[in-house]
Structure formats: structure tokens, C-alpha cells
Write a protein that holds these residues in place. Structure first.
Motif: not given
Lengths: 121, 337
Positions: B115-126, B137-141
Motif C-alpha cells: 500500500y505504501a509502495a503504491a502511494l509513494g512509488v511515483n511522485t511526479n506530481y508536476g 484511484g485510492a481516493f476514489a476507492l
């Protein structure tokens, strides 16, 4: 990654607290909700809600009777219209953005005929 | 409308609704997986499951969100609205299966918590390209889980209808997040642009139908009494919805030669009473069938729900409705039509 691990750890604690709240409140639900008196089969269905929303439930139980009875018949129509408008705008923006940034994959390029590679010597 | 809560208040209509829905879901998933296995590029079973259940959840959520405005624009869609909450629960289960399959494939051998890996593996928010779609997806779920978990009627009493109703508005940001999850995620990686176009068509249909339904909502007049437009056009057993100053709505009904004023909000989930009809002398909510007598806004015994009533009066040829409602369950005399 560390902040994601903190989020997951907090979520676990949150769920455990919700399980405790469910254990404390669900058996006594009939005291708060007349239609729950003598009805037990539906109560397991409430466990996921307790896990997720336990602070809200405890807050509501603590201020029972303090709410304005007229509010029950006044749905938040303006808030709903605003939320629907915001969703429509977000969907239009996302669609435009997704179509604009999409890259043509190599398979779609006209000169992308497959090339047979030689085996390494 | 039960005097004691039960897990599900089954009726024949609900069995049929759920049966059709589950059959359609099973057919979709079966055909998707079968067709992909035969003609699609070779993928692992987890990925195939994630795609089949994920696309099914997106499609079902799109339909669920289209049904509300469609029923407002055309009464023939009202039967689809009935029991929509079961469709929502099924959608949540499909999304959970999708999430489990995706996590099981992408993070099966992760050294960190999946779960932590899914949330933190990609931080390319820019950047929109390669945007981290997993948190979307996690927020929608999470939203779908909240809505499904609180779909039983007991939650209306526990949280109170105003809070319950506001909580369920989360369906709007949830759908926006799902659409972004698909369009900035899976649709970007596909060789064919078809998935992106299909997701865009669904999202734009939801947006367009909501805008059309909002445009059709009546404008509110002002004053302590406001006019009911064209009361003669109200059919027997039907109502006209009147927009009140302050944002509320009332419904004016024609029943056995008289006009009656009621709140437009059902006491159950605030469903739009004025879009329903009179069945066996009672106003029947189009959402879940809760019923109220037109004369006093009370549910027939042994049920105890009540809605506010509104007084009506004539001013020459005009019919006026009092903006301030009477207390829930107050009898009125109606008005000769």
C-alpha cells in the motif's frame, strides 16, 4: 516513500480504533436508534462504516437531539449543484489534458516497421 | 420504510434489478477476459483481471452517474434509478477486485508495504504525462467504500439526513478522480487510443447530462407566497416542482380534483418527491418507494415518516403556494382544482 508509509501506518491505527468503536456501540445501537431494537442481522453490515467513520459517529452520538429538525427536510441542493458543476469542469479539463499529452506510441508511427535484430556473437 | 431494520428489504423488483445487473457484470467480465485472451496481447492473469474489473467498475460508475440526470430529463429512465444504491455497492466491490489485482501484480515482490509502495512509488506530481494515478484511484476507492458502507438506512438515522446527504456528494469528486485515474493512467500506456476515447466519451456524457439537468431546474420567484405556473397542466396523480426562494423546493400535486402542497424532499434520502407519482392515494418517492398521504404528508401506518406540507390559495386565476412550510405531518385542506 516514507510519507506514504506514515499514511499507511495512520490508516491502520484509524481502522483499529474504528473496530473498538464498533465493539462498543453496535451491541447498544438500539438505545440510539428505535428501529434497531431487537434487530441484529443488519448490524454486521455496519462494521465497514464504523471502521471508516468512527469519529463522525461518536460526535453525532454525543450531540444527539441538538440538531435542527427542519434540516432533515432541507437537502443541500445548492451544494449538490456546485459539486456537479465542479465535477463537470474537472472532467472537461482532464479530458483535454489527457488527449493533449498523449504520445503516439512507436507502433503507430508510419516508419515503424519491425526490425529483426541480429543475435549477439 | 421498515419498522425494524433488516439487512436488505428485498422486493421482487429488487431481485430482478440485481439479477439483471449481476448478469450484465458477469457477461462483461467474461467476454472481456475471453476476447482479450484470444485476440489481445499476452498479459499475466492479474493484469487481465485488473483491466476487466477496472473497466467494468468505470463503466458501471459512469452509468450510475448518468441515471440521475437522465431520469430528471426523461421520466422513462426512472426505473433505473430505483435500487441504484445496490449498483453502487456492486461498483465498489468491482473496484476492490481491480485494486487487489493491480497491487498483487505490480507490488508482489516489493520490499516495502504494497500500500505504501503504491502511494509513494511515483511522485511526479508536476507533470500530466506520467502523473501518479495510484493516489487518485485510492481516493476514489475510499469514497466508493464510504458510500457503500453507509448505504443502509440505519446510517440516515445515525448520521442524520443533512450530514448523510453531504457525505454522499463525495460521488462527484470520486468520479472525477476515477476519470483522471483512467485517462492519465491506463489510457496513456495503450498502443491504441480507443480506451482514452471511450473514457473521454463516458466522462463527457456524465458532465453534459449533469449540466443539462441543472439548466432545466426551475428558477425561484420571491415573496411569502409564490405562483405555481400552469397548475391546469398538472396531470392527475402527478406534481409540479416549485423552486422556493432560499434554494428549497416544494411539489404541488393533483389528486381527486384538488391540488395539494408538499415538500419536494423525501424524509428518507431527500429523494425528489415531485418526480414521483401517486399510488393508492399516496405520494410515492421515485427513489425507494417511500409513501406519504397528500392531505397531511404522513406515511400510512405502521410507518412514521413525515414531510412538511405547504398551504395553497387562489389569487384570481392564479394558484399560489406559501413559501414557509408547515410542520412535518400537518394537515392541509388543499385547493379545488
Amino acid at each position: 516513500m516514507e510519507s506514504a508509509q506514515v499514511v499507511v501506518a495512520v490508516a491502520e491505527l484509524w481502522l483499529w480504533a474504528g473496530a473498538l468503536a464498533a465493539l462498543a456501540v453496535l451491541p447498544a445501537l438500539g438505545r440510539f436508534e428505535p428501529a434497531a431494537r431487537g434487530a441484529w442481522a443488519f448490524r454486521p453490515l455496519m462494521i465497514p462504516g464504523f471502521l471508516l467513520l468512527w469519529p463522525l459517529i461518536l460526535w453525532r452520538l454525543a450531540r444527539r437531539g441538538a440538531e435542527d429538525p427542519r434540516a432533515r427536510h432541507a437537502p443541500p441542493l445548492r451544494l449538490q449543484a456546485g459539486a456537479a458543476l465542479a465535477m463537470a469542469a474537472a472532467l472537461a479539463l482532464t479530458t483535454a489534458l489527457a488527449l493533449a499529452v498523449r504520445q503516439s506510441p512507436p507502433g503507430n508511427a508510419p516508419d515503424a516497421a519491425p526490425v529483426r535484430l541480429a543475435a549477439p556473437q | 420504510m421498515s419498522v425494524a431494520f433488516v439487512p436488505v428489504q428485498w422486493t421482487r423488483a429488487k431481485w430482478v434489478y440485481d439479477g439483471v445487473l449481476l448478469t450484465a457484470v458477469a457477461l462483461y467480465v467474461g467476454v472481456f477476459m475471453g476476447a482479450w485472451s484470444m485476440w489481445g496481447p499476452a498479459v499475466d492473469g492479474w493484469i487481465l483481471r485488473a483491466r476487466a474489473f477496472g473497466s467494468c467498475a468505470f463503466l458501471l460508475l459512469t452509468l450510475i452517474l448518468c441515471v440521475g440526470p437522465l431520469a430528471r430529463l426523461d421520466r422513462r429512465f426512472l426505473p433505473l434509478l430505483y435500487n441504484r444504491r445496490h449498483a453502487g455497492v456492486i461498483c465498489c466491490v468491482l473496484a476492490l477486485i481491480h485494486a487487489d489485482a493491480a497491487l498483487s501484480w505490480y507490488f508482489a515482490f516489493s520490499a516495502t508495504d504494497p500500500y505504501a509502495a503504491a502511494l509513494g512509488v511515483n511522485t511526479n506530481y508536476g507533470s500530466a504525462l506520467g502523473f501518479p494515478v495510484e493516489p487518485l484511484g485510492a481516493f476514489a476507492l475510499l469514497c466508493l467504500g464510504l458510500l457503500a458502507a453507509t448505504s443502509h438506512d440505519v446510517w440516515l438515522g445515525l448520521l442524520g439526513p443533512p450530514l448523510w446527504k453531504r457525505l454522499h456528494l463525495l460521488i462527484y469528486p470520486a468520479y472525477a478522480a476515477v476519470a483522471a485515474h483512467v485517462m492519465l493512467g491506463a489510457a496513456q500506456g495503450e498502443t491504441s487510443a480507443a480506451l482514452g476515447w471511450m473514457a473521454a466519451a463516458g466522462a463527457l456524457a456524465v458532465a453534459g447530462l449533469h449540466l443539462a439537468a441543472l439548466r432545466r431546474a426551475p428558477d425561484a420567484a420571491s415573496g411569502a407566497w409564490i405562483e405555481v405556473l400552469e397548475p391546469e397542466a398538472i396531470a392527475e396523480g402527478r406534481a409540479r416542482v416549485v423552486a422556493l426562494p432560499g434554494g428549497g423546493k416544494a411539489s404541488v400535486w393533483r389528486h381527486e380534483g384538488r391540488l395539494w402542497g408538499l415538500s419536494n424532499a423525501c424524509a428518507h434520502q431527500n429523494g425528489p418527491l415531485g418526480e414521483g407519482r401517486i399510488v393508492f392515494g399516496c405520494v410515492t418517492c421515485p427513489w425507494h418507494g417511500f409513501q406519504y398521504r397528500v392531505q397531511d404528508g404522513r406515511s400510512p401506518a405502521p410507518f412514521t415518516e413525515r414531510v412538511p406540507t405547504h398551504r395553497l390559495k387562489r389569487d384570481g386565476a392564479r394558484v399560489l403556494i406559501e413559501v414557509e412550510p408547515l410542520a412535518p405531518g400537518s394537515p392541509t385542506e388543499g385547493l379545488k382544482a
